[in-house]
Design an enzyme around this catalytic site. Sequence first.
Site, PDB file in Angstrom:
ATOM      1  CE  LYS A 140      -0.570  -4.827   3.417  1.00  0.00           C
ATOM      2  NZ  LYS A 140      -0.520  -6.110   2.689  1.00  0.00           N
TER       3      LYS A 140
ATOM      4  CE1 TYR B  51      -3.154  -2.891   5.075  1.00  0.00           C
ATOM      5  CE2 TYR B  51      -2.986  -0.652   4.238  1.00  0.00           C
ATOM      6  CZ  TYR B  51      -3.138  -2.002   4.012  1.00  0.00           C
ATOM      7  OH  TYR B  51      -3.266  -2.476   2.735  1.00  0.00           O
TER       8      TYR B  51
ATOM      9  CB  SER C  95      -0.896   0.002   1.245  1.00  0.00           C
ATOM     10  OG  SER C  95      -1.539   1.247   1.416  1.00  0.00           O
TER      11      SER C  95
END
Length: 311
Positions: A178, A174, A153
């Site tokens: 990532k 998150y 992402s």
Amino acid sequence: MDTDTSSSPVPGCRGRVALVTGASEGGTGTAIAIRLAAAGAKVAITARTVSGLEEARRRIEATGGECLVLPADLSDPAGGRRELVSRAEAELGPLDILVNDAYVPGFGSFDETTAEALETSLQVNFLGPWELMKAAVPGMRKRGRGWILNLTSLLAEVPPGPPSPGLSNGRFQYGATKAALNQLTVIAAGECAGQGIAVNALSPVAVIATAKMRASATVQSLYEPLETMAEAALALCSGDPAVLSGRIAFSLQLLHELRRPVCDLHGECLVAGWQPDDLPVVIARQESLLAGQGWADAYSFGRVNSPRFDR
């Protein structure tokens, strides 16, 4: 989605075996699994939700593909993930392609994130892919070929600042996992260089238009279809490892760079409005949106991974 019935690229995965995680919800993982099967791969799919996996298998088999359902809880080291590669190989043959798509979103401020929630994100977003890569690479090295793709992402990138724009707020859990996955990707690519193994990461440019997201008024004007992610994934899972490895790639930029036609998930028709010459306008629109949130020139990181068209 309307399609143009022009000819499509020759399938690039004939006879290969693929394992795709996170393929139970009809989103990116499912789309990639269907696209790989359409390109000739035998596909094993995994997630926790058996009903979703069975629906994905139905869609793959309906078009003549071969699919193996392997339920597992990727958030739990003892939930079956350590046996996924061996189980897939026992049923389908030696594993050629590994796609790590399963993820936990984990949005919330860093000081309100619990240790338990962070642990779950780490397990699914980072430690699970790491274990699957460790299981897959020895066989790939022995055979001299393999393709590993980790879904990532933009939120893994360090935003401009200080202070950072609102885009980064609440993305600690998150984004951090990532970012770790991106590091794993480029380091593994370096360690596998010259061995016939490609290791790449792939990020969407805009919101991925799953059925759920397309129902939201907020993404009607700016999204990218599942087909662009699936086509970019296929390119990274079938390209020459000596040329296409170590990338933290953005879907639309990659497709434009490779001049790769974007097909429907069955590889039969070209998707109207999402061909290479259409993509710069879409990317510019997304860049403008990010600039309005304080993140100017969001896709320029001074690396080959996402070359700009105007530089």
